[in-house]
Design an enzyme around this catalytic site. Structure first.
Site, PDB file in Angstrom:
ATOM      1  N   ASP A 126     -10.155   2.708   2.617  1.00  0.00           N
ATOM      2  CA  ASP A 126     -10.357   1.997   3.885  1.00  0.00           C
ATOM      3  C   ASP A 126     -11.157   2.839   4.880  1.00  0.00           C
ATOM      4  OD1 ASP A 126      -9.122  -0.388   3.188  1.00  0.00           O
ATOM      5  OD2 ASP A 126      -7.146   0.277   3.840  1.00  0.00           O
ATOM      6  N   LYS A 155       0.801  -1.231   0.000  1.00  0.00           N
ATOM      7  CA  LYS A 155       0.000   0.000   0.000  1.00  0.00           C
ATOM      8  C   LYS A 155       0.838   1.288   0.000  1.00  0.00           C
ATOM      9  CE  LYS A 155      -4.208  -1.852   2.118  1.00  0.00           C
ATOM     10  NZ  LYS A 155      -5.202  -1.641   3.193  1.00  0.00           N
TER      11      LYS A 155
END
Length: 285
Positions: free
Chosen positions: A108, A72
Site C-alpha cells: 500500500d 490484513k
C-alpha cells in the site's frame, strides 16, 4: 537447466466482503495484455475461516494472492516471512511462497508513493498532515518516513487512535485534535486524507460541510486522497477550487498491485493510462 513447469499460476484476492474489489479486473487486464497464462479470482472468506483458508493455499493450487479488509493483520500474523514494509506497517496485503514458505509484504505504501511520483514528480517536503488513523494511514506514514518528512501531524476524529498510531511510529509523528485541522493546513507541504469523510454509499453528501478548509494552504502544497470512489472527493474538489496541486487515489490501487503480479506471474507490469481508463470504466467514473 531451467526447470519448466506446465502448471499455470493461480492467484486470488480475499476479503469479507470481497465482491467490490477491483483487483481481479486489474490483474486480468495485465494477464491479457502480456499474453500470460494465469488466473486471478476473488475468494470471499469469513474471519473465522481465514486461517484455514491460508493454511490450505498450496493444496488449493494458489501461488499467492492479495488480502484486503478485514484480514490484513491476520495475514501478517500467519505469514512465516515478512518484509520490512509489512513489519513496519504491521499488516500484509500481498502473499506468495518461497520454497514453500509463506511470505508477506504490504504494498500500500509503495502504491501511494508511486501514484504521487506519476502525477507530482519530485513531491516531498518537511511537514505532512495525515487525516485518519486506520490501516491505510499506517502505510502512508511509513512511506512519508522513508521519504524524509520530519513532521507528520496526525488528526483523527477519535484522538486516542491518533495517539496510539503516533506512539507506534515515534517522535516525528504527532497526534493533534480534530479541531486543530485548519490550524495545521498552513504548515503542510503535503495533505493526505485516508478517511471516507463526506461520503455516504460512495456518494458525496449533498449538505456535508467541508471537514477541512484550504484557504490558508501554501500555494505549493500537494493534496491527495487515497479514497477513489468518487474519484473527486470533497478534499480534492476543495483543492481544485483553490487551484492547488492534487492527485486522486485510483493510482495507489493500481500501483499497489504491481509487486504481487510480478511475484506470481513473473513479469513486472506497467501502470499506464490504458489500465487507468479500463478501471475507471469499470467503476463507472
Amino acid at each position: 537447466m531451467t526447470h519448466i513447469t506446465t502448471e499455470i499460476p493461480h492467484a486470488f484476492v480475499t476479503g469479507y466482503p470481497v465482491g467490490h474489489s477491483l483487483s481481479p479486473q486489474i490483474h486480468r487486464f495485465w494477464l491479457k495484455k502480456y499474453k500470460l497464462a494465469g488466473t486471478y479470482d476473488a475468494v470471499e472468506v469469513t474471519p473465522e475461516n481465514f486461517e484455514t483458508f491460508i493454511n490450505s493455499l498450496q493444496k488449493k493450487g494458489f501461488c499467492g494472492g492479495n488480502v484486503t479488509l478485514p484480514h490484513k493483520e491476520e495475514a501478517f500474523r500467519l505469514a512465516e516471512k515478512k518484509d520490512e514494509a509489512a513489519l513496519r506497517i504491521g499488516a500484509a496485503n500481498t502473499l506468495w511462497f518461497e520454497n514453500n514458505i509463506l511470505c508477506a509484504s504490504n504494498t500500500d505504501g509503495y502504491g501511494f508513493e508511486a501514484n504521487l511520483d506519476d502525477f507530482a514528480p519530485g513531491w516531498g517536503g518537511n511537514v505532512a498532515l495525515v487525516i485518519g488513523a486506520g490501516g491505510a494511514a499506517r502505510a502512508v506514514i511509513y512511506t512519508l518516513e522513508q521519504r524524509g518528512f520530519d513532521n507528520i501531524y496526525l488528526v483523527n476524529r477519535t484522538r486516542s487512535r491518533a495517539e496510539k498510531l503516533a506512539g507506534y511510529f515515534g517522535n516525528q509523528v504527532k497526534a493533534r485534535n480534530w479541531s486543530q485541522i485548519d490550524d495545521l493546513v498552513p504548515l503542510a507541504d503535503l495533505i493526505v486524507n485516508t478517511t471516507s469523510l463526506g461520503m455516504t454509499n460512495n456518494l458525496i453528501e449533498k449538505d456535508s460541510k467541508p471537514f477541512i478548509h484550504l484557504d490558508q494552504a501554501k500555494p505549493s502544497v500537494l493534496v491527495t486522497d487515497i479514497v477513489y470512489t468518487p474519484l473527486m472527493t470533497p478534499i480534492l474538489l476543495e483543492a481544485k477550487a483553490k487551484n492547488l496541486n492534487y492527485v486522486d487515489g485510483i493510482g495507489m490501487l493500481l500501483h499497489q498491485a504491481v509487486p504481487g503480479f510480478e511475484r506470481w506471474f513473473g513479469m513486472r507490469p506497467v501502470v499506464d493510462n490504458e489500465l487507468r481508463q479500463e478501471i475507471l470504466g469499470k467503476m463507472g467514473e
